[in-house]
Design an enzyme around this catalytic site. Structure first.
Site, short mmCIF file in Angstrom:
data_model
loop_
_atom_site.label_atom_id
_atom_site.label_comp_id
_atom_site.label_asym_id
_atom_site.label_seq_id
_atom_site.Cartn_x
_atom_site.Cartn_y
_atom_site.Cartn_z
CG HIS A 37 -8.97 5.72 10.81
ND1 HIS A 37 -9.84 5.22 9.86
CD2 HIS A 37 -9.72 5.88 11.93
CE1 HIS A 37 -11.05 5.09 10.38
NE2 HIS A 37 -11.01 5.49 11.64
NE ARG B 230 -3.64 0.25 2.39
CZ ARG B 230 -4.13 0.66 3.58
NH1 ARG B 230 -4.08 -0.13 4.62
NH2 ARG B 230 -4.68 1.84 3.71
P1 OAD Z 1 -14.86 2.91 2.05
O1 OAD Z 1 -14.10 2.13 1.07
O2 OAD Z 1 -15.69 2.21 3.05
O3 OAD Z 1 -15.85 3.91 1.29
C1 OAD Z 1 -15.42 4.70 0.23
C2 OAD Z 1 -16.60 5.56 -0.18
O4 OAD Z 1 -16.15 6.41 -1.22
C3 OAD Z 1 -17.80 4.79 -0.73
O5 OAD Z 1 -18.98 5.30 -0.15
C4 OAD Z 1 -17.75 5.05 -2.25
O6 OAD Z 1 -19.06 5.10 -2.81
C5 OAD Z 1 -17.10 6.41 -2.27
N1 OAD Z 1 -16.34 6.72 -3.50
C6 OAD Z 1 -15.62 5.86 -4.28
N2 OAD Z 1 -15.00 6.55 -5.26
C7 OAD Z 1 -15.32 7.85 -5.08
C8 OAD Z 1 -14.99 9.06 -5.77
N3 OAD Z 1 -14.18 9.05 -6.83
N4 OAD Z 1 -15.52 10.23 -5.31
C9 OAD Z 1 -16.35 10.23 -4.23
N5 OAD Z 1 -16.70 9.13 -3.56
C10 OAD Z 1 -16.19 7.96 -3.96
O7 OAD Z 1 -13.80 3.92 2.74
P2 OAD Z 1 -13.96 4.72 4.10
O8 OAD Z 1 -15.34 5.19 4.31
O9 OAD Z 1 -12.86 5.71 4.11
O10 OAD Z 1 -10.26 1.86 8.38
O11 OAD Z 1 -13.64 3.56 5.14
C11 OAD Z 1 -13.57 3.89 6.50
C12 OAD Z 1 -12.53 3.04 7.16
O12 OAD Z 1 -12.79 1.65 6.88
C13 OAD Z 1 -11.12 3.23 6.64
O13 OAD Z 1 -10.45 4.31 7.25
C14 OAD Z 1 -10.46 1.93 6.96
C15 OAD Z 1 -11.56 1.01 6.48
O14 OAD Z 1 -11.54 -0.27 6.92
C16 OAD Z 1 -9.33 1.05 8.90
O15 OAD Z 1 -8.57 0.39 8.21
C17 OAD Z 1 -9.31 1.03 10.39
#
Ligand code: OAD
Length: 255
Positions: A130, A81
């Site tokens: 995080h 990563r």
């Molecule tokens: P997710 O992968 O859960 O969600 C990503 C979000 O971004 C989704 O709702 C997609 O629809 C949206 N998305 C994708 N491409 C996009 C774009 N180009 N523009 C706008 N939106 C877009 O990621 P997080 O919500 O960040 O934690 O996940 C939260 C936490 O879960 C992370 O920090 C990580 C993960 O497991 C740990 O590892 C502890």
């Protein structure tokens, strides 16, 4: 002769104007970002069709127990990563937030991302709830420092002989308390919150959105999809952050 074709705007104009006028009304802005804002920088998100958690199990890579069982394996994943992130550059979404910051009295970016791209873009106030993929911590002496080597030995060792871990928050761990308190304070005192590119299902970070609502802040969401929060926000703008944020910020600044 070629036909003249009028393309549909990415966001209906009235919706964009509504969001821009909300943003303009804000004196204190809090921006919560997730993996989606870095997607167009080439960094995979966690959930969704091409998300990391489709090919990898969080229980084997992102928990304290997984690290204890196999630090080398966990580090190989983080090293991979880190190699992706090292090549990545902030995109127009990150850059728009820097621009917005110059036009509002207070703006705090609260990010769940560990990639450091908000800081790299130039955002002045960034809370990495995080942690950071470039920070490391010794599991023995508890020393913490930055280590940007790619590749990095898997696992790296501290001078004291202890095994070094990535400086990120894993499932089952507490968030860094000072950073978290600052995030809660920024949200409690904001009048407008922008929620960008997060599935908003991982707590406690996801709880910042209902907290903003409780404090009567207006909430704007930018996401390519509907999320758990979409029904409770004031305006949901659907599309890629790197395209929507520049439109939104331009409209906010110039109208
Ligand atoms: P997710 O992968 O859960 O969600 C990503 C979000 O971004 C989704 O709702 C997609 O629809 C949206 N998305 C994708 N491409 C996009 C774009 N180009 N523009 C706008 N939106 C877009 O990621 P997080 O919500 O960040 O934690 O996940 C939260 C936490 O879960 C992370 O920090 C990580 C993960 O497991 C740990 O590892 C502890």
């Amino acid at each position: 002769m070629a036909d003249l074709i009028m393309s549909e705007p990415l966001i209906p104009e009235p919706l964009l104007q509504q969001a821009a006028s909300l943003l303009r009304s804000g004196r204190r802005l809090a921006v919560l970002t997730g993996a989606g804002i870095s997607a167009e920088s080439g960094i995979p998100t966690f959930r969704g069709a091409a998300g990391l958690w489709k090919s990898f199990r969080p229980g084997e890579l992102a928990t304290p127990g997984a690290f204890e069982a196999n630090p080398g394996l966990v580090w190989e994943w983080y090293d991979w990563r880190r190699s992706l992130i090292k090549e990545a550059k902030p995109n127009a979404g990150h850059e728009s937030l820097v621009k917005l910051e110059q036009h509002v009295p207070t703006l705090t970016v609260i990010t769940q991302n560990v990639d450091g791209l908000h800081r790299q873009a130039g955002s002045a106030s960034v809370l990495e709830v995080h942690g950071s993929i470039w920070r490391v911590q010794c599991t023995k002496c508890r020393g913490e420092w930055e280590d940007c080597r790619v590749p990095i030995p898997c696992p790296p060792r501290c001078e004291c002989g202890g095994i070094v871990r990535p400086g990120v928050v894993w499932f089952g761990e507490a968030l860094p308390m000072d950073v978290w308190h600052s995030a809660e304070a920024a949200v409690s005192s904001c009048d407008v919150m922008l929620v960008v590119g997060t599935s908003a299902i991982v707590y406690p970070a996801a709880g910042l959105v209902p907290l903003a609502r409780e404090m009567s802040a207006r909430v704007i969401e930018v996401n390519t999809k509907q999320t758990a929060m979409s029904h409770s926000v004031d305006v949901a703008l659907t599309g890629p952050a790197a395209e929507i944020l520049p439109l939104l910020v331009e409209q906010c600044i110039h109208c």
